[in-house]
Design a protein around this motif. Sequence first.
Motif, mmCIF file in Angstrom:
data_model
loop_
_atom_site.group_PDB
_atom_site.id
_atom_site.type_symbol
_atom_site.label_atom_id
_atom_site.label_comp_id
_atom_site.label_asym_id
_atom_site.label_seq_id
_atom_site.Cartn_x
_atom_site.Cartn_y
_atom_site.Cartn_z
ATOM 1 N N MET A 47 21.624 11.185 10.064
ATOM 2 C CA MET A 47 22.579 11.002 9.006
ATOM 3 C C MET A 47 23.851 11.771 9.369
ATOM 4 N N SER A 48 24.974 11.067 9.339
ATOM 5 C CA SER A 48 26.234 11.725 9.644
ATOM 6 C C SER A 48 27.075 11.861 8.376
ATOM 7 N N LEU A 49 27.909 12.846 8.375
ATOM 8 C CA LEU A 49 28.846 13.081 7.276
ATOM 9 C C LEU A 49 30.257 12.951 7.811
ATOM 10 N N SER A 50 31.153 12.388 6.996
ATOM 11 C CA SER A 50 32.544 12.274 7.416
ATOM 12 C C SER A 50 33.458 12.398 6.213
ATOM 13 N N GLU A 51 34.689 12.749 6.499
ATOM 14 C CA GLU A 51 35.721 12.775 5.465
ATOM 15 C C GLU A 51 36.465 11.449 5.590
ATOM 16 N N ALA A 52 36.152 10.531 4.687
ATOM 17 C CA ALA A 52 36.713 9.176 4.762
ATOM 18 C C ALA A 52 38.185 9.140 4.380
ATOM 19 N N PHE A 53 38.568 9.916 3.370
ATOM 20 C CA PHE A 53 39.955 9.943 2.890
ATOM 21 C C PHE A 53 40.271 11.359 2.430
ATOM 22 N N THR A 54 41.481 11.791 2.720
ATOM 23 C CA THR A 54 41.929 13.102 2.273
ATOM 24 C C THR A 54 43.432 13.057 2.072
ATOM 25 N N GLY A 55 43.944 13.922 1.226
ATOM 26 C CA GLY A 55 45.379 13.952 1.020
ATOM 27 C C GLY A 55 45.802 14.958 -0.021
ATOM 28 N N THR A 56 47.099 15.064 -0.174
ATOM 29 C CA THR A 56 47.730 15.893 -1.197
ATOM 30 C C THR A 56 48.950 15.136 -1.672
ATOM 31 N N ALA A 57 49.124 15.060 -2.984
ATOM 32 C CA ALA A 57 50.291 14.365 -3.540
ATOM 33 C C ALA A 57 50.587 14.915 -4.928
ATOM 34 N N THR A 58 51.826 14.743 -5.338
ATOM 35 C CA THR A 58 52.202 15.068 -6.705
ATOM 36 C C THR A 58 51.909 13.834 -7.545
ATOM 37 N N ILE A 59 50.950 13.968 -8.452
ATOM 38 C CA ILE A 59 50.460 12.845 -9.246
ATOM 39 C C ILE A 59 51.113 12.883 -10.621
ATOM 40 N N SER A 60 51.762 11.776 -10.995
ATOM 41 C CA SER A 60 52.433 11.699 -12.296
ATOM 42 C C SER A 60 51.767 10.635 -13.163
ATOM 43 N N THR A 61 52.530 9.988 -14.022
ATOM 44 C CA THR A 61 51.973 9.058 -15.006
ATOM 45 C C THR A 61 51.786 7.636 -14.483
ATOM 46 N N THR A 62 51.939 7.418 -13.195
ATOM 47 C CA THR A 62 51.615 6.123 -12.591
ATOM 48 C C THR A 62 50.261 6.276 -11.909
ATOM 49 N N GLU A 63 49.328 5.371 -12.212
ATOM 50 C CA GLU A 63 47.995 5.452 -11.631
ATOM 51 C C GLU A 63 48.092 5.523 -10.104
ATOM 52 N N TYR A 64 47.392 6.472 -9.513
ATOM 53 C CA TYR A 64 47.523 6.787 -8.098
ATOM 54 C C TYR A 64 46.173 6.637 -7.408
ATOM 55 N N SER A 65 46.108 5.839 -6.348
ATOM 56 C CA SER A 65 44.879 5.637 -5.588
ATOM 57 C C SER A 65 44.715 6.745 -4.550
ATOM 58 N N LEU A 66 43.593 7.444 -4.612
ATOM 59 C CA LEU A 66 43.313 8.461 -3.600
ATOM 60 C C LEU A 66 42.910 7.810 -2.281
ATOM 61 N N VAL A 67 42.433 6.585 -2.327
ATOM 62 C CA VAL A 67 42.019 5.864 -1.116
ATOM 63 C C VAL A 67 43.239 5.443 -0.298
ATOM 64 N N THR A 68 44.279 4.919 -0.959
ATOM 65 C CA THR A 68 45.482 4.478 -0.240
ATOM 66 C C THR A 68 46.540 5.577 -0.152
ATOM 67 N N ASN A 69 46.312 6.702 -0.858
ATOM 68 C CA ASN A 69 47.280 7.805 -0.910
ATOM 69 C C ASN A 69 48.640 7.293 -1.393
ATOM 70 N N SER A 70 48.590 6.437 -2.448
ATOM 71 C CA SER A 70 49.814 5.844 -2.987
ATOM 72 C C SER A 70 49.524 5.242 -4.363
ATOM 73 N N THR A 71 50.553 4.681 -4.967
ATOM 74 C CA THR A 71 50.375 3.990 -6.245
ATOM 75 C C THR A 71 49.907 2.545 -6.044
ATOM 76 N N THR A 72 49.651 2.160 -4.798
ATOM 77 C CA THR A 72 49.091 0.843 -4.507
ATOM 78 C C THR A 72 47.572 0.925 -4.651
ATOM 79 N N LEU A 73 47.029 0.259 -5.666
ATOM 80 C CA LEU A 73 45.593 0.289 -5.902
ATOM 81 C C LEU A 73 44.900 -0.623 -4.898
ATOM 82 N N THR A 74 43.595 -0.393 -4.685
ATOM 83 C CA THR A 74 42.889 -1.114 -3.637
ATOM 84 C C THR A 74 41.505 -1.550 -4.082
#
Length: 114
Positions: free
Chosen positions: A1-28
């Motif tokens: 069994m392997s472990l990985s960090e699939a997605f990581t990031g840092t952002a200033t999150i405001s009142t627009t829904e923010y995708s942690l997967v895309t690291n943007s306001t573009t949902l996926t």
Amino acid sequence: MSLSEAFTGTATISTTEYSLVTNSTTLTTNTTRGVYQIYIDFANMQTGDEYLIQIKERVINGGTQRVIYSATVEGAQSSPFVTPTLVFFHGWDVTLDLITGTARSISWSIRRVG
């Protein structure tokens, strides 16, 4: 069994829904199957801040992506927020949205087993 960090990031999150997967306001609808756990560091939050965390997934292939897990975090936080382990399969996303307060810098890590 392997472990990985699939997605990581840092952002200033405001009142627009923010995708942690895309690291943007573009949902996926990410279709990379696996067992995941989400870690979010809300250390910069202050009294009066409130964030909504939503995890979305399709129940069946080709189905509609819906919220399968949600939580709110309010006020100053001294510990990271950690979800239970979740199985993603048909099309998923993890989002943050500021409900009240000031937009803050938030860091996250989405970790995958296998």
